[in-house]
Design an enzyme around this catalytic site. Structure first.
Site, PDB file in Angstrom:
ATOM      1  N   ARG A 101       0.732  -1.254   0.526  1.00 43.68           N
ATOM      2  CA  ARG A 101      -0.115  -0.116  -0.508  1.00 43.68           C
ATOM      3  C   ARG A 101       0.806   0.902  -0.117  1.00 43.68           C
ATOM      4  O   ARG A 101       1.633   1.393   0.798  1.00 43.68           O
ATOM      5  CB  ARG A 101      -0.746  -0.097   1.113  1.00 43.68           C
ATOM      6  N   HIS A 128      -7.646   0.899  -5.836  1.00 39.88           N
ATOM      7  CA  HIS A 128      -7.702  -0.320  -4.795  1.00 39.88           C
ATOM      8  C   HIS A 128      -8.885  -1.183  -5.825  1.00 39.88           C
ATOM      9  O   HIS A 128      -9.573  -1.342  -5.150  1.00 39.88           O
ATOM     10  CB  HIS A 128      -8.472   0.575  -4.052  1.00 39.88           C
ATOM     11  N   GLN A 131     -10.632  -4.063  -3.476  1.00 38.84           N
ATOM     12  CA  GLN A 131     -11.712  -2.870  -2.897  1.00 38.84           C
ATOM     13  C   GLN A 131     -12.568  -3.301  -3.434  1.00 38.84           C
ATOM     14  O   GLN A 131     -13.762  -3.879  -3.567  1.00 38.84           O
ATOM     15  CB  GLN A 131     -11.200  -2.014  -2.345  1.00 38.84           C
ATOM     16  N   ASP A 217     -16.949   6.762  -1.416  1.00 37.01           N
ATOM     17  CA  ASP A 217     -16.161   6.557  -0.850  1.00 37.01           C
ATOM     18  C   ASP A 217     -15.754   7.720  -0.008  1.00 37.01           C
ATOM     19  O   ASP A 217     -16.260   9.513  -0.683  1.00 37.01           O
ATOM     20  CB  ASP A 217     -14.862   6.566  -1.508  1.00 37.01           C
ATOM     21  N   CYS A 257     -16.537   1.418   0.824  1.00 37.63           N
ATOM     22  CA  CYS A 257     -15.691   0.860   0.379  1.00 37.63           C
ATOM     23  C   CYS A 257     -14.758   0.823   2.471  1.00 37.63           C
ATOM     24  O   CYS A 257     -14.230   0.491   2.780  1.00 37.63           O
ATOM     25  CB  CYS A 257     -14.388   1.195   0.366  1.00 37.63           C
ATOM     26  N   ARG A 285     -13.085  -8.563   1.684  1.00 42.03           N
ATOM     27  CA  ARG A 285     -12.298  -8.283   1.426  1.00 42.03           C
ATOM     28  C   ARG A 285     -11.593 -10.079   1.790  1.00 42.03           C
ATOM     29  O   ARG A 285     -10.750  -9.989   1.334  1.00 42.03           O
ATOM     30  CB  ARG A 285     -11.717  -7.513   2.502  1.00 42.03           C
TER      31      ARG A 285
HETATM   32  N1   CP Z   1     -10.926  -0.194   2.319  1.00 42.30           N
HETATM   33  C1   CP Z   1      -9.737  -0.009   2.835  1.00 42.30           C
HETATM   34  O1   CP Z   1      -9.106   0.067   2.245  1.00 42.30           O
HETATM   35  O2   CP Z   1      -9.549   0.260   4.178  1.00 42.30           O
HETATM   36  P1   CP Z   1      -8.692   0.124   5.103  1.00 42.30           P
HETATM   37  O3   CP Z   1      -8.006   1.739   4.602  1.00 42.30           O
HETATM   38  O4   CP Z   1      -8.695   0.513   6.224  1.00 42.30           O
HETATM   39  O5   CP Z   1      -7.901  -1.168   4.766  1.00 42.30           O
HETATM   40  N1  NVA Z   2      -9.933   6.744  -1.896  1.00 45.00           N
HETATM   41  C1  NVA Z   2      -9.665   6.555  -0.087  1.00 45.00           C
HETATM   42  C2  NVA Z   2      -9.612   5.098  -0.322  1.00 45.00           C
HETATM   43  C3  NVA Z   2      -9.448   4.604   0.951  1.00 45.00           C
HETATM   44  C4  NVA Z   2      -9.924   2.654   2.056  1.00 45.00           C
HETATM   45  C5  NVA Z   2      -8.432   6.705  -0.257  1.00 45.00           C
HETATM   46  O1  NVA Z   2      -7.472   6.927  -0.300  1.00 45.00           O
HETATM   47  O2  NVA Z   2      -7.610   7.215   1.076  1.00 45.00           O
END
Ligand code: CP
Ligand code: NVA
Length: 298
Positions: A101, A128, A131, A217, A257, A285
């Protein structure tokens, strides 16, 4: 050995294979006969915060027989400027896979290229993918095939989650309507690359009318905190609430999400009314990512 770097380059056949394996893995949780990660050690290399992604990957890797180490980029020399390609070449000699990530999509791609490991994108600024595969699995579990259905994405249409929805739409054959104010509409170049039936509007009512799924989101994605005030000013009103739900199909699902910011992209009563779906989406997930992990080493 395969990597999941983005939905843009993942074939429909691979996505359908992953979703089909998910059904089995979910049904057989705790009674798996195969342990495809036995003898493996995987790294979770995270430069951004996470609740769902971190926990679901840590649990999933263990349930598939592997060991896992969580490394925040600040725990390792990467945080002091060691290049990705050097980190990747070291990890490639010791580990069996990586879940990453981070900010730049290029960094995940460079890691995969230099490490030679199965590498999974656990969120970048561009996509993502895990997700959206879990979201589509959740929709299909509750409503049958997503092909021919209508998904309305409300809010920041230029973020990673919106992009992955965009790249899923043509492949899965659903209509995607994105309702965002103009500064947060997806770039034309992304829409051109994706193809499919995607419309972009600044009118949330138009997008929600007759939709099968209302999705949102956060307004302020990780890394965009400096823009918080402008984003809140511009995105105010781009909210899923009962008034909007009333425009969708009577059996429409509402999904998020997570994490959710009540009073911004969704209001409290609507989130709680659809909590059954939203938290099943979060649980999924785990199941989807176990299918992705199994696919990556097959
Ligand atoms: N939706 C999602 O990816 O959540 P986190 O940021 O908590 O991993
Ligand atoms: N768009 C959001 C998604 C979080 C799971 C971010 O990147 O923070």
């Amino acid at each position: 050995m395969k990597s999941l770097l983005k939905l843009e380059t993942l074939s429909l056949a691979d996505m359908e294979g992953i979703l089909s394996a998910t059904t089995t893995l979910k049904a057989q949780r705790g009674r798996h006969t195969s342990q495809p990660l036995a003898g493996h050690t995987w790294a979770l290399l995270f430069s951004k915060q996470s609740t769902r992604t971190r926990i679901s990957f840590e649990v999933g890797i263990r349930e598939l027989g592997g060991q896992v180490m969580f490394l925040s980029s600040n725990d390792i020399q990467l945080g002091r400027g060691e290049p990705i390609k050097d980190t990747a070449r070291v990890m490639g000699r010791m580990l069996h896979g990586a879940v990453i990530r981070t900010f730049a999509q290029q960094d995940v791609e460079e890691f995969a290229a230099y490490s030679g490991l199965p590498t999974i994108n656990a969120l970048t600024d561009d996509e993502h993918p895990c997700q959206i595969l879990a979201d589509i699995f959740t929709f299909q579990e509750k409503r049958g095939s997503i092909r021919g259905r209508t998904v309305a994405f409300i809010g920041d249409g230029a973020c990673n989650v919106a992009n992955s929805w965009i790249f899923a739409a043509a492949k899965f054959g659903f209509e995607l309507r994105i309702a965002s104010p103009s500064p947060f509409q997806p770039p034309q170049q992304i829409l051109r690359r994706a193809g499919g039936r995607i419309s972009v509007t600044s009118n949330i009512q138009d997008a929600a009318q007759g939709a099968d799924l209302l999705y949102t989101d956060v307004w302020i994605s990780m890394g965009k905190e400096a823009e918080a005030k402008d984003r809140i000013d511009t995105l105010t009103g781009y909210q899923i609430n009962q008034e909007l739900v009333d425009l969708a199909r009577p059996d429409a699902l509402v999904m998020h999400c997570l994490p959710a910011y009540r009073g911004k992209e969704i209001d409290e009563p609507t989130l709680e009314a659809h909590a059954g779906t939203i938290f099943e989406e979060a649980e999924n997930r785990l199941h989807v990512q176990k299918a992705i992990l199994s696919w990556s080493v097959s």
